[in-house]
Motif scaffolding. Structure first.
Motif, PDB file in Angstrom:
ATOM      1  N   LEU A 104       0.823  -1.213   0.000  1.00 13.28           N
ATOM      2  CA  LEU A 104       0.000   0.000   0.000  1.00 13.28           C
ATOM      3  C   LEU A 104       0.857   1.262   0.000  1.00 13.28           C
ATOM      4  N   ILE A 162      -5.416  -2.176  -5.106  1.00 10.98           N
ATOM      5  CA  ILE A 162      -5.916  -3.002  -4.009  1.00 10.98           C
ATOM      6  C   ILE A 162      -6.936  -2.208  -3.191  1.00 10.98           C
ATOM      7  N   ASP A 163      -8.182  -2.672  -3.177  1.00 11.61           N
ATOM      8  CA  ASP A 163      -9.231  -2.005  -2.405  1.00 11.61           C
ATOM      9  C   ASP A 163      -9.413  -2.606  -1.019  1.00 11.61           C
ATOM     10  N   ALA A 164      -9.062  -3.883  -0.855  1.00 10.84           N
ATOM     11  CA  ALA A 164      -9.325  -4.569   0.414  1.00 10.84           C
ATOM     12  C   ALA A 164      -8.513  -5.858   0.452  1.00 10.84           C
ATOM     13  N   ASP A 217      -2.659   1.364  -5.879  1.00  9.77           N
ATOM     14  CA  ASP A 217      -4.052   1.772  -5.738  1.00  9.77           C
ATOM     15  C   ASP A 217      -5.023   0.737  -6.278  1.00  9.77           C
ATOM     16  N   PRO A 264     -14.387   1.479   6.024  1.00 13.03           N
ATOM     17  CA  PRO A 264     -13.584   0.264   6.109  1.00 13.03           C
ATOM     18  C   PRO A 264     -13.586  -0.297   7.529  1.00 13.03           C
ATOM     19  N   CYS A 270     -10.445  -5.138   5.914  1.00 16.66           N
ATOM     20  CA  CYS A 270      -9.731  -6.398   6.077  1.00 16.66           C
ATOM     21  C   CYS A 270     -10.684  -7.428   6.684  1.00 16.66           C
ATOM     22  N   LEU A 288     -17.150  -1.182   1.456  1.00 15.84           N
ATOM     23  CA  LEU A 288     -16.736  -0.226   0.429  1.00 15.84           C
ATOM     24  C   LEU A 288     -17.906   0.633  -0.024  1.00 15.84           C
ATOM     25  N   ARG A 304      -8.292   0.488   4.259  1.00 16.98           N
ATOM     26  CA  ARG A 304      -8.661  -0.695   3.489  1.00 16.98           C
ATOM     27  C   ARG A 304      -9.400  -1.686   4.383  1.00 16.98           C
TER      28      ARG A 304
END
Length: 359
Positions: A173, A180-182, A178, A235, A209, A230, A207
């Motif tokens: 990250l 990767i959203d989660a 960018d 988050p 998890c 999202l 993000r």
């Protein structure tokens, strides 16, 4: 169970419909990658969600220089190299542990204790245990160092390449990936470190998890929870594997890791140096450190096989099928990159379960 699966799938579809862009979720763990394929999950996901493979396969992220350091001991007739079987075919610069077996004494072990028993069985040789893996296997390495010290086994040492997961996630990250959203967080590692270990990823990087097990329902419900977070723009850290994973993990395992190891910079194949992501034996146990005993070191290798894009796969930047070698020059019978070596490697999983990934 079927009702829960359907509910999770519908919730995931509704959440994806509410977001006007694709959702990219990284499954950090290689076991998750295999489980997702085995359950056919990719084939039933809505078009709005895409799964990315991550750096959670310990064999895949073991750097070429580590293999080369081990191979530098291969021609010594006073040394036995003890390794897990899935490390045999990991490529070094010129060869692997498998290809050098004709000149080296390489023993495949099922556990770290098996390596220790070799040292007891062959007192005239030094047994060098190739200790790789994440927090899941690190406690077992600590235990054999403890036992070696107690038994006074001077002919035993470990070449430690243990790594920790959280610094790797944060490094991905921090490098502004960018895409990767989660994160779908690894179940086995989380048993040791606890679900709360991912809190900084949620709070510092925004993000979601989800710690998930390996059954289809756990994975689908985890993905649905991520998508809903999202949509809400909030988050959260969720633990879908509460029967096994506690907030704080396994205190005894964490204590023995802390007793015998300290953090150091870790070298990840295809990624490079990630500060604080490695583990090395503390100074008071240095007599069991194979790197120190034989004057060896790891350095970032820049001699990966030409055309191999394992590093990009491990960072979630490309799919295995985007590599020009995939399924052609590189296949499970003739692996060029480490992601095709391990059964939990992303490339091996894509090759076995569907070369196009069922996207």
């Amino acid at each position: 169970m079927q009702q829960r699966l359907q509910q999770a799938r519908v919730a995931l579809e509704h959440a994806c419909d509410a977001i006007d862009r694709p959702i990219h979720v990284m499954e950090v763990c290689g076991t998750h990658t295999v489980a997702i394929f085995r359950h056919g999950i990719r084939s039933i996901l809505p078009p709005g969600i895409k799964l990315l493979s991550g750096p959670g396969c310990p064999v895949c992220v073991t750097d070429q220089s580590y293999i080369d350091a081990a191979l530098s001991l291969a021609e010594r007739d006073d040394i036995i190299l003890a390794t897990y079987g899935d490390m045999l075919r990991v490529p070094g610069e010129r060869e692997s542990l498998e290809t050098c077996q004709g000149v080296a004494e390489v023993r495949v072990v099922l556990s770290s204790d098996d390596a220790l028993q070799l040292a007891r069985q062959y007192p005239d040789k030094t047994v060098v245990f190739l200790a790789v893996g994440f927090e899941t296997t690190t406690p077992a390495t600590a235990v054999v160092v403890q036992d070696a010290a107690r038994l006074g086994l001077e002919n035993f040492c470990v070449m430690c390449s243990h790594k920790t997961v959280i610094p790797a996630i944060e490094a991905l990250l921090s490098q502004k990936n960018d895409r990767i959203d989660a994160f779908l967080c690894p179940g086995h590692v989380s048993v040791i470190i606890g679900a709360e270990a991912y809190r900084p990823v949620v709070e510092d990087f925004g993000r979601p998890c989800v710690v998930a097990g390996f059954e289809a329902i756990q994975i689908l419900e985890g993905l649905a929870a991520i998508a809903q977070d999202l949509v809400a723009g909030k988050p959260q850290l969720r633990n879908q594997y509460g029967a096994v994973v506690t907030p704080d993990g396994n205190p005894a395992a964490r204590a023995i890791i802390d007793e015998y190891f300290e953090a150091c910079d870790g070298i990840w194949r295809g990624i490079g140096v990630i500060p604080g992501s490695g583990l090395k034996l503390r100074d008071k146990y240095q007599q069991f450190d194979g790197f120190a005993r034989f004057g060896l070191s790891e350095t970032v290798s820049d001699k990966a096989a030409r055309g191999c894009r394992c590093g990009e796969v491990l960072c979630g930047l490309i799919d295995p099928s985007d590599c020009g070698l995939f399924g052609k020059a590189c296949n499970p019978q003739h692996p060029i990159g480490p992601c095709m070596v391990s059964s939990e490697g992303a490339c091996a999983a894509w090759f076995k379960y569907g070369r196009h990934g069922h996207e």
